[in-house]
Design an enzyme around this catalytic site. Sequence first.
Site, mmCIF file in Angstrom:
data_model
loop_
_atom_site.group_PDB
_atom_site.id
_atom_site.type_symbol
_atom_site.label_atom_id
_atom_site.label_comp_id
_atom_site.label_asym_id
_atom_site.label_seq_id
_atom_site.Cartn_x
_atom_site.Cartn_y
_atom_site.Cartn_z
ATOM 1 N N TYR A 19 44.706 -20.579 -16.852
ATOM 2 C CA TYR A 19 45.802 -19.908 -16.151
ATOM 3 C C TYR A 19 45.321 -18.421 -15.743
ATOM 4 O O TYR A 19 44.894 -17.987 -16.564
ATOM 5 C CB TYR A 19 47.063 -19.773 -17.408
ATOM 6 C CG TYR A 19 48.142 -19.073 -16.910
ATOM 7 C CD1 TYR A 19 49.137 -19.608 -15.900
ATOM 8 C CD2 TYR A 19 48.473 -17.970 -17.475
ATOM 9 C CE1 TYR A 19 50.441 -18.903 -15.379
ATOM 10 C CE2 TYR A 19 49.695 -17.228 -16.921
ATOM 11 C CZ TYR A 19 50.494 -17.720 -15.948
ATOM 12 O OH TYR A 19 51.755 -17.119 -15.768
ATOM 13 N N ASP B 66 38.225 -14.009 -16.038
ATOM 14 C CA ASP B 66 39.590 -13.578 -16.105
ATOM 15 C C ASP B 66 39.520 -13.433 -17.875
ATOM 16 O O ASP B 66 39.716 -14.433 -18.484
ATOM 17 C CB ASP B 66 40.494 -14.634 -15.840
ATOM 18 C CG ASP B 66 42.060 -14.203 -16.279
ATOM 19 O OD1 ASP B 66 42.134 -13.393 -17.074
ATOM 20 O OD2 ASP B 66 42.826 -15.061 -16.065
ATOM 21 N N LYS C 145 47.179 -8.084 -21.364
ATOM 22 C CA LYS C 145 47.063 -8.015 -22.877
ATOM 23 C C LYS C 145 46.538 -7.048 -23.871
ATOM 24 O O LYS C 145 47.372 -6.082 -23.776
ATOM 25 C CB LYS C 145 46.846 -9.693 -23.448
ATOM 26 C CG LYS C 145 47.481 -10.642 -22.566
ATOM 27 C CD LYS C 145 47.540 -12.043 -22.989
ATOM 28 C CE LYS C 145 48.379 -12.880 -22.321
ATOM 29 N NZ LYS C 145 47.869 -13.723 -21.533
#
Length: 428
Positions: free
Chosen positions: A144, A239, A267
């Site tokens: 993702y 990522d 995050k």
Amino acid sequence: MLYQRSSALFKDAKLVIPGGVNSPVRAFNAVGGTPIFAKSAKGAYVYDEDGNRFIDYINSWGPMLLGHAFPPVVEAVVERAKAGTSFGMPTALETEIAELAISMVPNIDKIRFVNSGTEACMSAIRLARGYTKRDKIIKFAGCYHGHSDSFLIAAGSGAVTFGTPNSPGVTQGTAKDTLLANYNDIENVKELVEANKDEVAAIIIEPVAGNMGCIPPVAGFLEGLRAICDTNGILLIFDEVMTGFRLAKGGVQELKGINADIVCFGKVVGGGLPVGAFAAKDEIMNHLAPLGPVYQAGTLSGNPLAMAAGLAMLKAINADKGLMNRLEEKTKYLHNGIADALNKNNVTHTINRIGSMISVHFAEDAVVDFNSAANGNNDTFKKFFHGMLNEGIYIAPSAFETWFITDALTYQDLNETITAVETIAKSL
Ligand SMILES: *Cc1c(COP(=O)(O)O)cnc(C)c1O
């Protein structure tokens, strides 16, 4: 446990917010039932609107590495807010967090802050395309990278040359530039690159996958990607929105000793405020506006509250030499305890773990890619999820999510969690 207030709040929310949530993963669609409305959180615990307390293994989906309402972050945000919450002008704070991030992460000269992981990944591929003057990207099934159009492509059966959109609204035109590969399958990547000679701008990957459960790269896989990229003039994008500042202070680049060309963050880097970032060497970053032609911008990018929170978070991580070891020890302890409890009750399972990421799959075989992750028994997971919730343990409401271990967890919390698994395992 009673969820009366949560149920009432969800009913109200559904009237004015699609599905009652502002991000689909918060709904309990995959497991059934009603989402729990959070009221507050502190350390390892989250408290809901009905007054229930849960040991939290979601931790805002990753940011709360040091626990909820971590005092240095809260103080930094409160203090900063008093001086104004946004200016649309540069601030000294942005340089300070950039300097610190660059000192912690290997192999980057410059970093640009944005507002989410989605924005970071979206901007990273634009930069890669602008830099290489090529259009296509390779992504891996089950990884993702946020919800921008190019990434909302799921795997077809086997290796497919052209992706098909898995969300209406993503055009075929966009989808055809996203090529899909299988995680941990270097031959598959070689074939795709060969079949699209001189057309691939970037390979983007979660260098430790966390969005199909936790799936570490097999030995040689990341090295193989690095070599393919070097040979073919392709940029390797890590990522690290989930893994950055979590698996090592320098992320997977540091942990595995492999350099990426562009790295994305989110995050943890925001300490719980909306922050993302992407970073690279000067040669690549200097292509970005206003230095170069690749446009990227944001009214609230580098927002002082967000930067204050992120800076306090990164400082705490950077100063704590024992942190990563402590997190790993706690995660290992949990792993052993859960495995024992499930084995004692003959529950078929596979547990994946690296650093402070762990996932329990109700599957027989090793979970190494999206297909093997999807093999898990979802009915067992649903029972497990609701059983844990009932015991006061909050894990993500999906079998495809990692548990995020926070340093605020005590061994007593871990023992409570293991006891809960022992109780539930009997009925699985
Ligand atoms: C969460 C996540 C994103 C998206 O970040 P948002 O802040 O939700 O937009 C991108 N990549 C990875 C690996 C993630 O885990």
